[in-house]
Design a protein around this motif. Structure first.
Motif, mmCIF file in Angstrom:
data_model
loop_
_atom_site.group_PDB
_atom_site.id
_atom_site.type_symbol
_atom_site.label_atom_id
_atom_site.label_comp_id
_atom_site.label_asym_id
_atom_site.label_seq_id
_atom_site.Cartn_x
_atom_site.Cartn_y
_atom_site.Cartn_z
ATOM 1 N N LEU A 77 -44.102 41.851 -3.327
ATOM 2 C CA LEU A 77 -43.145 40.284 -3.199
ATOM 3 C C LEU A 77 -44.155 40.029 -1.834
ATOM 4 O O LEU A 77 -43.883 38.555 -1.950
ATOM 5 N N TYR A 78 -45.105 39.926 -1.178
ATOM 6 C CA TYR A 78 -45.802 39.047 -0.555
ATOM 7 C C TYR A 78 -46.901 38.296 -1.190
ATOM 8 O O TYR A 78 -47.328 37.234 -1.070
ATOM 9 N N PHE A 79 -47.339 38.617 -2.372
ATOM 10 C CA PHE A 79 -48.772 38.015 -3.072
ATOM 11 C C PHE A 79 -47.750 36.708 -3.737
ATOM 12 O O PHE A 79 -48.032 35.744 -4.324
ATOM 13 N N ALA A 80 -46.510 37.486 -3.683
ATOM 14 C CA ALA A 80 -45.333 35.867 -5.007
ATOM 15 C C ALA A 80 -45.280 34.836 -4.226
ATOM 16 O O ALA A 80 -45.674 33.628 -4.700
ATOM 17 N N GLN A 81 -45.655 35.255 -2.652
ATOM 18 C CA GLN A 81 -45.124 34.527 -1.729
ATOM 19 C C GLN A 81 -46.114 33.575 -1.241
ATOM 20 O O GLN A 81 -46.658 32.044 -1.613
#
Length: 390
Positions: A133-137
């Motif tokens: 989720l963080y890396f997608a952002q």
């Protein structure tokens, strides 16, 4: 440093998340509607607060609250941040990813809690999914973010938070089979909780920095653009003219000005209403823009008066553009739009020292001549040749 135990970190972090959430909810209420995603960031931060309280209550409340619900709320929190970031950058929200991650996440939590109890494996699964989720952002910010300090800061913080949860996941691999809890006071666990909490709060700062930058751009646009047609207003045009004037002094290239006015516009308002008159104005602005180059500028100066600035253009080119605009107005019109015509006056810049008022006056003089000669025509102001441009 005996005060720096996991429960204390979680309580302090929850308090900060509450404060950050209030700031974000306030920003949502006060920022323009054009800045999207703030509400989801506020909701995500609120989820962090709830998750922190539930984690910190381990041993004081049932495990289904401090384990299952706490992790579920944490997944929702980071997921809402992702949705908010997507909306902020004008991308469609990937709700499927949101639901997929929390669904897989809670399934893993239940498995490593009830079926095969192993808190380390549970941590690895949770951290790995949070990384997604963080890396997608981070990828979203890197691809769609403005090339500005605010974006660089936001992206860097998101990348660091991605690294924090990834390191947590990878490092825990060597502890598989042991079962320390989330409130274990080991150095590694305390360091992770402190780092994750601080970075989560810093991410809110990064997002608000980017949102404030977006607000600045939006306010500048609103102060320089006509709200009805979306073209420049007088202020915006004056700023553009100043820049072009400086360039003309340097390059000594010609430029032309078109003063454009709708013929008998009052009668359109009187017969069809002001709403239809607004549609006509929007159509005129769109038609003028389509006839210009990317390096040309158009502004709305009054009710039905438009100005077009053509850098690096002679009077001959200005005549060509004016004829193109008139042809488009006559031929390319929505069926429900009333017929109308425009008159155009043209002036060519003769000196880099000429001010805007003088330039406009000469174009307006040509426009008045077009009006006096019967309207629906183009007239050129006779320039006093000084540099041989026109």
């Amino acid at each position: 440093m005996t005060f720096l135990d996991p429960r204390t970190i979680l309580v302090m972090s929850s308090s900060m998340y509450a404060a950050m959430s209030i700031v974000l909810f306030s920003a949502k209420q006060n920022f323009p509607l054009g800045i999207k995603g703030i509400g989801y960031w506020a909701l995500g931060t609120l989820m962090f607060m709830v998750a922190g309280i539930l984690y910190g209550a381990r041993g004081l409340v049932p495990d289904w609250l401090s384990i299952a619900c706490a992790n579920l709320v944490m997944f929702w929190g980071v997921g809402f941040l992702l949705i908010g970031t997507q909306k902020f950058y004008g991308r469609p929200p990937t709700w499927w990813l949101f639901h997929l991650v929390w669904g897989i996440g809670i399934a893993n939590v239940i498995w490593w809690w009830l079926v095969t109890p192993d808190s380390i494996s549970r941590v690895i699964a949770i951290s790995s999914l949070l990384f997604v989720l963080y890396f997608a952002q981070f990828l979203l910010i890197a691809r769609y973010g403005e090339r500005h300090f605010s974006t660089y800061l936001f992206g860097l913080l998101m990348l660091l938070q991605s690294a924090v949860v990834l390191i947590r996941s990878v490092t825990c691999l060597k502890y598989v089979g042991t079962n320390p809890g989330v409130l274990d006071g080991g150095v590694f666990n305390v360091s992770y909780l402190a780092t994750f909490s601080v970075m989560a709060q810093m991410l809110t700062v990064g997002f608000m920095t980017a949102a404030t930058r977006r607000l600045q751009i939006l306010l500048e646009q609103r102060s320089n653009l006509d709200p009805l047609t979306g073209v420049l207003n007088r202020r915006g045009f004056a700023e553009i003219y100043a820049k072009e004037k400086a360039r003309m002094k340097r390059d000594l290239l010609p430029r032309a000005l078109l003063s454009i006015d709708l013929d008998f516009f009052k009668s359109i308002n009187d017969h069809f209403g002001h709403a239809m008159g607004d549609r006509v104005l929007i159509h005129v602005a769109s038609t003028i823009r389509e006839a210009l180059r990317d390096t040309d500028y158009v502004a709305r100066f009054g009710g039905e008066e438009f100005i077009a600035l053509l850098p690096d253009a002679t009077a001959e080119r200005a005549l060509t553009v004016a004829s193109r605009i008139q042809a488009s107005v006559r031929e390319a019109r929505p069926d429900d739009l009333p017929a109308y015509t425009i008159s155009i006056g043209i002036a060519c810049q003769t000196s880099p020292e000429e001010n805007l008022d003088s330039f406009l006056l000469r174009a307006d003089t040509a426009l008045y001549r077009a009006k006096a000669a019967g309207r629906d025509r183009v007239e050129v102001n006779e320039p006093a040749i000084r540099l041989g441009f026109c």
